[in-house]
Enzyme design. Structure first.
Site, mmCIF file in Angstrom:
data_model
loop_
_atom_site.group_PDB
_atom_site.id
_atom_site.type_symbol
_atom_site.label_atom_id
_atom_site.label_comp_id
_atom_site.label_asym_id
_atom_site.label_seq_id
_atom_site.Cartn_x
_atom_site.Cartn_y
_atom_site.Cartn_z
ATOM 1 N N SER A 46 0.887 -1.053 -0.085
ATOM 2 C CA SER A 46 -0.088 0.048 0.111
ATOM 3 C C SER A 46 0.861 1.014 -0.047
ATOM 4 O O SER A 46 0.486 2.249 -0.771
ATOM 5 C CB SER A 46 -1.058 -0.016 1.317
ATOM 6 O OG SER A 46 -0.220 -0.096 2.352
ATOM 7 N N GLU A 47 2.107 1.128 0.860
ATOM 8 C CA GLU A 47 2.817 2.404 0.603
ATOM 9 C C GLU A 47 4.376 1.734 0.779
ATOM 10 O O GLU A 47 4.781 0.981 1.520
ATOM 11 C CB GLU A 47 2.756 3.347 1.934
ATOM 12 C CG GLU A 47 1.705 4.188 1.470
ATOM 13 C CD GLU A 47 0.219 3.884 2.285
ATOM 14 O OE1 GLU A 47 -0.788 4.350 2.078
ATOM 15 O OE2 GLU A 47 0.442 2.776 2.907
ATOM 16 N N THR A 48 5.325 2.367 0.001
ATOM 17 C CA THR A 48 6.603 2.557 0.266
ATOM 18 C C THR A 48 7.299 3.677 0.502
ATOM 19 O O THR A 48 6.882 4.647 -0.284
ATOM 20 C CB THR A 48 7.197 1.958 -1.125
ATOM 21 O OG1 THR A 48 6.828 0.540 -1.410
ATOM 22 C CG2 THR A 48 8.975 1.592 -0.965
#
Length: 279
Positions: A46-48
């Site tokens: 979902s996020e990096t």
């Protein structure tokens, strides 16, 4: 080709694989926007996040937050996960708190025993939700408009709108239809019933994102906005625990506490992968 420190951590859980995963790339000063976006697309989380030296002298580090498709100005579990990795790499803050620089400005992070907690940033949009949108939200979750007990804009960057349902049981039974709410990030919250649900948490939360209606396991930015709404409106006590992720087989726990003018949103972080990434 350069190799950079790479970690994958689990946020909002002390138990591995039960929270929300985050990939963190450190020493990312030399990466271009295109490289960061490509890596985020490849991790498919979902996020990096990408850690670099801050531009603001008041900050300890800068973080840029990417989904597989775009950059975000702020997100909660990336804030805690990024701070955990920054500290684990041997860095120390200038003051008593860690100061993170990101798209919404400076975010304060403190160590609270074994947990980290961030100060909820100001809401970019708050207030009541128009009746037609409330009705649209109800249709999207397969319920009548009277099932939505209250609704509020809780946008601190990602664009959250939130709705409260009457019970945890009702919330966990929801099946979201993104075609009926395609351009809105929807957060749902419902109180736990102590007799039925226990006392490990006081609220259940679910979060739905994007046109595909992807459910986020545990969502710091949403919980921050929810806390500002619920505590401010007297719908929640000054300190509580929110559970999130049960519908996905996770067991996220978000610890919320109001202290003075600040609302702190905290949780545990555990490391799953530590190594390097070649870029």
């Amino acid at each position: 080709m350069p190799q950079l420190p790479f970690h994958q951590v689990d946020v909002f859980s002390a138990v591995p694989y039960k929270g929300n995963p985050l990939a963190v790339v450190a020493d990312a000063d030399g990466l271009s926007d295109a490289q960061m976006q490509a890596i985020a697309n490849w991790t498919n989380l979902s996020e990096t996040t990408f850690l670099s030296r801050p531009a603001d002298p008041a900050a300890d580090y800068r973080v840029r937050i990417f989904t597989p498709e775009s950059e975000l100005p702020f997100a909660g579990h990336p804030t805690l996960g990024s701070c955990h990795v920054w500290l684990a790499l041997g860095h120390r803050p200038k003051g008593a708190e860690v100061i993170q620089e990101c798209g919404v400005g400076l975010v304060r992070v403190r160590r609270d025993g074994t947990r980290l907690a961030f100060a909820a940033p100001p809401l970019r949009r708050s207030g009541e939700v128009a009746p037609d949108l409330v009705a649209q939200i109800a249709r999207s979750i397969g319920l009548g408009a009277d099932a939505v007990k209250a609704a509020q804009w809780t946008d601190n960057g990602p664009g959250w709108v939130a709705a409260m349902l009457g019970s945890r049981t009702e919330l966990l039974a929801v099946r979201f239809d993104p075609s009926l709410l395609p351009d809105t990030k929807l957060g749902l919250v419902a109180p736990w019933d102590k007799a039925r649900d226990g006392d490990e948490a006081q609220f259940e939360v679910r979060a739905f994102v994007g046109r595909r209606g992807i459910e986020d396991p545990v969502t710091g930015s949403l919980n921050a906005g929810l806390a500002q709404w619920l505590i401010g409106a007297g719908l929640a006590p000054p300190s509580y625990v929110a559970a999130q992720g049960a519908a996905l087989g996770r067991a996220g726990r978000v610890h919320v506490a109001k202290a003075g003018d600040d609302i702190w949103v905290g949780g545990d972080v555990v490391v799953g992968i530590a190594g390097t990434i070649t870029v």
